[in-house]
Design a protein around this motif. Structure first.
Motif, short mmCIF file in Angstrom:
data_model
loop_
_atom_site.label_atom_id
_atom_site.label_comp_id
_atom_site.label_asym_id
_atom_site.label_seq_id
_atom_site.Cartn_x
_atom_site.Cartn_y
_atom_site.Cartn_z
N ILE A 66 13.01 6.00 -7.99
CA ILE A 66 12.49 5.37 -6.76
C ILE A 66 12.59 6.33 -5.59
O ILE A 66 11.62 6.52 -4.83
N SER A 67 13.75 6.96 -5.42
CA SER A 67 13.92 7.88 -4.29
C SER A 67 13.01 9.10 -4.43
O SER A 67 12.45 9.58 -3.44
N ILE A 68 12.84 9.58 -5.66
CA ILE A 68 11.95 10.73 -5.87
C ILE A 68 10.52 10.34 -5.54
O ILE A 68 9.78 11.11 -4.90
N ALA A 69 10.11 9.14 -5.96
CA ALA A 69 8.74 8.69 -5.68
C ALA A 69 8.53 8.51 -4.17
O ALA A 69 7.49 8.89 -3.63
N GLU A 70 9.52 7.93 -3.48
CA GLU A 70 9.40 7.75 -2.03
C GLU A 70 9.31 9.10 -1.32
O GLU A 70 8.49 9.29 -0.42
N THR A 71 10.15 10.04 -1.74
CA THR A 71 10.13 11.36 -1.12
C THR A 71 8.80 12.06 -1.38
O THR A 71 8.24 12.70 -0.49
N THR A 72 8.29 11.92 -2.59
CA THR A 72 7.01 12.53 -2.93
C THR A 72 5.88 11.93 -2.11
O THR A 72 5.00 12.65 -1.61
N GLN A 117 6.15 10.53 0.87
CA GLN A 117 6.29 10.98 2.25
C GLN A 117 5.83 12.43 2.40
O GLN A 117 5.23 12.79 3.42
N ALA A 118 6.12 13.25 1.40
CA ALA A 118 5.66 14.65 1.45
C ALA A 118 4.14 14.71 1.43
O ALA A 118 3.52 15.49 2.16
N ALA A 119 3.52 13.87 0.59
CA ALA A 119 2.06 13.84 0.53
C ALA A 119 1.47 13.34 1.85
O ALA A 119 0.43 13.84 2.29
N SER A 120 2.12 12.37 2.47
CA SER A 120 1.63 11.84 3.75
C SER A 120 1.72 12.88 4.86
O SER A 120 0.95 12.85 5.81
N ALA A 121 2.68 13.80 4.73
CA ALA A 121 2.88 14.82 5.76
C ALA A 121 1.87 15.95 5.68
O ALA A 121 1.84 16.82 6.56
N GLY A 138 0.82 -1.21 0.00
CA GLY A 138 0.00 0.00 0.00
C GLY A 138 0.86 1.25 0.00
O GLY A 138 0.52 2.25 -0.65
N GLY A 139 2.01 1.21 0.72
CA GLY A 139 2.91 2.34 0.71
C GLY A 139 3.50 2.60 -0.66
O GLY A 139 3.65 3.75 -1.08
N VAL A 140 3.82 1.54 -1.37
CA VAL A 140 4.36 1.67 -2.72
C VAL A 140 3.31 2.31 -3.64
O VAL A 140 3.62 3.23 -4.42
N ILE A 141 2.07 1.84 -3.55
CA ILE A 141 1.00 2.40 -4.39
C ILE A 141 0.81 3.89 -4.08
O ILE A 141 0.65 4.72 -5.00
N TRP A 142 0.85 4.24 -2.81
CA TRP A 142 0.69 5.64 -2.41
C TRP A 142 1.83 6.48 -2.99
O TRP A 142 1.60 7.58 -3.51
N ASN A 143 3.06 5.97 -2.90
CA ASN A 143 4.21 6.71 -3.44
C ASN A 143 4.06 6.92 -4.94
O ASN A 143 4.34 8.01 -5.45
#
Length: 439
Positions: free
Chosen positions: A351-357, A359-363, A8-13
């Motif tokens: 991958i790192s850009i997607a993860e960062t994006t 996390q920013a959306a989750s914040a 689910g975290g991957v889909i969100w990213n």
């Protein structure tokens, strides 16, 4: 359940990344489109996404606007372009050559190509200016605004609206003085704050000026992976109480990557423990870069400054300054990487850009919009690099044409474009490998 949570975290990213990328690329391509149109160059297709079109309409200028099935960017195809990348050309009616990108005057081609990155910068400036306008500017007096929640064990008699006059024996008149006072007084869980409240001067008990409050979490950091959040208060590290944020930094650095145990208080949740290991990172300094062990948290305060409305001109200046700072740090970081001053692991990929994006959306929405502005600046900067196939490469060709009064030969441009494409693809692969192996 752990797998489902990770999936689910991957889909969100991915979703957050697609949304951010679509916004940034649409703005970039609109810059090409609108300046091209105003310069007399006809756009045949403006596409958000690639592949089969899902919805479309044709406007009065003859441009087909469409949303395509693969939401991984977008493009503008001008009259005479052989493909979506504007690479190569097709034969057109001689009477319409002026409306093609290749047949337009040099000034029109230069303006059209440069408009993409410039519109990325305009988006960033607008976002940063809007946030500055919305958030306000701290008042000149050191006046306390909203006070954040703290553990019950930390005494706090300060109130919103208090104007800080001093801490202990250290006077405070400006925000810079607050930092100096924090260094002057010994770290303690309870400090004597001298304030002006409702016209009267009094002394009240309050926390340390800069307690170990988590102000922010760095993406792809040990803190992010462990689940720490902004607003958390770190009470101890490996059983040793922490009073001031700088103590946390020193103890994490002393551990040199060894796992440490943090006792953390979170508003509404109470106390919990987190085990995490710091990671080595290169940080810019006044003289270059230094490598330090970091868990990925930035310090915060237990209160927000009281603010005044930010004027439009002041907000615009803030937007320009923040955008320029990102460009400057990008140049410095790129040069430091090329010259070996810092690790090449600082170059991240999709991958790192997607993860960062993600996390920013989750914040929260504000963090996500802020990150879009940062990415927009970075993409605008990268597109201006003098690499063939990028906008900057085209601008170099146009500059040569202006100086030599003739375009570069087709053979030379073809060779350079192949080299440029190879460089871009190599950088993408390199960034992706860093995402997988640099942790």
């Amino acid at each position: 359940m752990a797998f489902l949570g990770e999936f689910g975290g991957v889909i969100w990213n991915v979703l957050a990344f697609v949304v951010a990328l679509s916004i940034i690329v649409t703005v970039h391509e609109y810059g090409h489109y609108i300046i091209g149109r105003l310069s007399g160059i006809k756009a045949e297709v403006f596409s958000v996404g690639f592949g089969p079109k899902l919805i479309s309409r044709r406007d009065k200028h003859g441009t087909l606007w469409q949303v395509a099935a693969l939401p991984l960017g977008g493009y503008v195809r001008f009259l005479g372009d052989a493909n979506a990348a504007s690479a190569g050309s097709e034969a057109v009616d001689p009477a319409l050559v002026r409306q093609t990108l290749g047949g337009a005057p040099l000034w029109a081609r230069f303006a059209t190509v440069a408009a993409g990155p410039i519109f990325n910068f305009i988006l960033s400036i607008a976002v940063f200016a809007g946030m500055a306008f919305w958030q306000g500017t701290p008042v000149e007096d050191v006046q306390i605004g909203r006070i954040h929640a703290l553990p019950e064990s930390q005494t706090n008699e300060l109130k919103s609206g208090d104007v800080v006059l001093g801490i202990g024996d250290a006077p405070v008149a400006t925000w810079a003085d607050l930092g100096k006072a924090a260094e002057a007084v010994p770290a303690a869980s309870v400090q004597q704050w001298h304030v002006r409240r409702d016209g009267a001067e009094l002394t009240v008990a309050g926390p340390d000026p800069f307690p170990a409050v988590v102000g922010g979490i760095a993406p792809r950091s040990a803190a992010a992976a462990a689940g720490l959040e902004a607003g958390d208060v770190i009470l101890s590290i490996d059983g040793t109480p922490v009073t001031r944020f700088v103590e946390l930094r020193d103890k994490v650095g002393a551990a040199e990557g060894r796992p440490v145990l943090l006792q953390v208080w979170r508003p509404g949740a109470g106390v919990a423990e987190y085990t995490l290991a710091a990671r080595e990172q290169d940080l810019p300094t006044a003289t270059g870069f230094e490598r330090r062990w970091l868990i990925g948290v930035t310090g915060g305060s237990f209160f927000d400054p009281a603010t005044r409305p930010t004027g439009p001109g002041e907000a615009l200046g803030t937007g320009v300054t923040r955008t320029w700072d990102i460009i400057g740090s990008s140049i410095t970081g790129l040069w430091a990487t090329v010259t070996g001053q810092i690790s090449s692991c600082n170059i991240g990929g999709a991958i790192s850009i997607a993860e960062t994006t993600g996390q920013a959306a989750s914040a929260g929405g504000a963090n996500f919009i802020w990150w879009i502005a940062v990415l927009s600046t970075a993409i605008g900067f990268l597109n201006l690099l003098p690499v063939p196939v990028l906008d900057g490469g085209h601008l170099v060709f146009f500059t040569y044409e202006a100086i030599a009064r003739r375009p570069a030969s087709e053979r030379v441009m073809s060779i350079l474009n192949v080299i440029g494409l190879a460089l871009v693809l190599s950088l993408m692969v390199f960034g992706l490998s860093n995402d997988l192996f640099c942790r």
